[in-house]
Enzyme design. Structure first.
Site, PDB file in Angstrom:
ATOM      1  N   LEU A 259       0.822  -1.223   0.000  1.00  0.00           N
ATOM      2  CA  LEU A 259       0.000   0.000   0.000  1.00  0.00           C
ATOM      3  C   LEU A 259       0.846   1.257   0.000  1.00  0.00           C
ATOM      4  CD1 LEU A 259      -2.612  -1.139   2.665  1.00  0.00           C
ATOM      5  CD2 LEU A 259      -3.068  -0.798   0.235  1.00  0.00           C
ATOM      6  N   ASP A 388      19.809 -34.513  -2.886  1.00  0.00           N
ATOM      7  CA  ASP A 388      19.756 -35.173  -4.186  1.00  0.00           C
ATOM      8  C   ASP A 388      19.171 -34.191  -5.197  1.00  0.00           C
ATOM      9  OD1 ASP A 388      17.094 -35.076  -3.624  1.00  0.00           O
ATOM     10  OD2 ASP A 388      16.763 -37.246  -3.611  1.00  0.00           O
TER      11      ASP A 388
END
Ligand code: COA
Length: 433
Positions: A259, A388
């Site tokens: 805002l 991984d």
């Protein structure tokens, strides 16, 4: 992953500005000053707001002001520009007014459309309503000789109907009867949503609407769009705004409404990794940041204390006392600490995994270690985490966000270099590409 069809794959800040102010010498004052914002004060998406931020009686003037300001300053503005027009699922006269405003704003003769990236549609209803709005865009594009789909459509999700529509879009998008691929941002509007849901809270506060935020994020992910949380009205509560963004980010909602220019700065920094790594300790009530003293993470609060009696350790957490052997203490403390990696660390880990992958290794153990000091007692802590390909890809999100910012916001390069240093910026722009 569903393809994203727009220039920006991430949007951090969605900044609304009133388009016309009554009683000012220059009613376009606020959008004129916003159009001059640069760097971290300038949002990724700027929304000259011709709906709720502007009084109904000023909205025709608001359109004239947007044209004036965007024609003059739009080319230099560093973010995208998406005015919000009026629309309502239950009011044909409001939709008609919105159509007339879009036709005016997108008219090449008015000199602004080259700098407009799309429009924001508030108060949408079910999927048929979304299709009506999309058809209006198509009409506007045809009327003015613009390519079909060239104007992006963003919607404010502020009704149960609209929330449900995000789950139906996949069945509709891509049909040759619509151009719904133009959809860009799904922005939550919690204030009107609360009204639409007829929700009540004892103090009249806004519910946190976790489900809406999750559903919006899921809908955006499934349709190649971007999820943005709604406005945070307590504009001076910086901590609260930051906490809200941290919650949002864990749901995949990486953007938020702003805002004020101050909120824009916060929103632009928030999803980017910190410049320094940080150990946190759960003191029984909240996570507190530990001071770094030459590589030792030091706790100096009052809620946690630690004593070494030679026979055992006495650990007190928020009034709760435990007597522990050395290995029990280590386990207990490991459960209380958390490590927040810096941008440098994230890039380091990714580079380490890339090297391992190139040499044919699919998974590696990544160690994190520190010495924790509480009341002068030092304890070595170390964790190992398996990395991984999936871990690597998930870690890529903040880095991809950084890369998207780097590519599209040259006006922020200096701020990024100042925060992270040139070397880290360079490595972060290269990793994973
Ligand atoms: C809430 C509000 C009235 C607070 O204004 P404020 O107290 O002046 O806020 P700040 O002190 O943070 O503003 C700093 C400067 O940025 C300007 N500014 C603040 N919010 C702005 C906005 N949204 N767009 C453009 N400029 C803005 C102010 O005018 C001020 O400029 P100045 O230094 O030249 O006077 C104002 O931010 C605002 O109108 N925001 C938009 C509201 C909105 O979009 N509502 C619709 C939501 S559905």
């Amino acid at each position: 992953m569903t393809e994203r069809r727009h220039d920006r794959t991430f949007v951090r800040s969605f900044f609304t500005s009133p388009t016309a102010l009554e009683g000012e010498d220059d009613s376009a004052k606020m959008i004129r000053s916003a159009s001059g914002l640069r760097g971290m004060q300038a949002p990724d998406v700027w929304v000259p707001d011709n709906e709720d931020a502007t009084a109904p009686s000023m909205r025709d003037e608001g359109v004239a002001n947007i044209l004036d300001v965007v024609a003059e300053n739009g080319a230099e503005f560093p973010g995208e520009i998406h005015p919000r027009i009026v629309w309502h699922r239950d009011r044909p006269e409001t939709r008609h007014r919105g159509l007339k405003h879009m036709l005016e704003l997108a008219d090449p003769a008015n000199g602004a459309v080259d700098h407009l990236d799309g429009f924001v549609i508030p108060e949408v209803g079910d999927i048929d309503d979304w299709k009506k709005a999309d058809e209006f865009f198509t009409i506007v594009e045809n009327e003015h000789g613009l390519d079909e789909g060239s104007l992006a459509m963003s919607v404010i999700i502020e009704s149960g109907e609209a929330e449900l529509a995000t789950g139906k879009l996949r069945d509709e998008m891509g049909k040759d009867t619509n151009n719904l691929e133009r959809l860009f941002l799904f922005v939550d509007g919690e204030v009107d949503y609360t009204k639409d849901m007829r929700a009540i809270t004892p103090a009249g506060d806004l519910p946190s609407w976790d489900e809406l935020r999750h559903n919006t994020s899921r809908g955006a992910s499934a349709n190649g769009c971007i999820a943005i949380d709604g406005r945070y009205d307590d504009i001076r509560d910086v901590e609260g705004y930051r906490e809200r963004m941290t919650e949002n980010q864990s749901k995949g909602m990486l953007g938020i409404w702003s805002l004020t220019p101050g909120q824009v700065v916060e929103a632009n920094w928030s999803p980017l990794p910190p410049e320094k790594d940080q150990w946190l300790l759960d003191d029984g009530r909240e996570q507190v940041e530990l001071e770094d003293e030459d590589g030792v993470a030091v706790y100096d609060g009052d809620r946690v204390s630690l004593e070494d009696t030679d026979e055992e350790y006495v650990l007190r957490v928020d009034g709760d006392e435990r007597r522990l052997a050395s290995d029990e203490l280590t386990d207990e403390l490991l459960g209380m600490v958390e490590y927040v990696p810096s941008m440098d660390d994230i890039v380091d880990s990714m580079e380490e995994f890339e090297r391992a992958r190139e040499s044919g290794t699919g998974a590696i153990a990544m160690e994190r270690a520190t010495t924790l000091r509480i009341d002068g007692v030092e304890v070595d802590l170390s964790t190992e985490r398996m990395w991984d390909e999936a871990t690597y890809q998930a870690s890529m999100t903040p880095v991809s966000l950084f890369q998207d910012v780097y590519e599209h916001r040259p006006d922020q390069h200096d701020d990024l270099a100042e925060r992270y240093g040139e070397n880290v910026v360079e490595r972060a722009t290269d990793v994973g590409t």
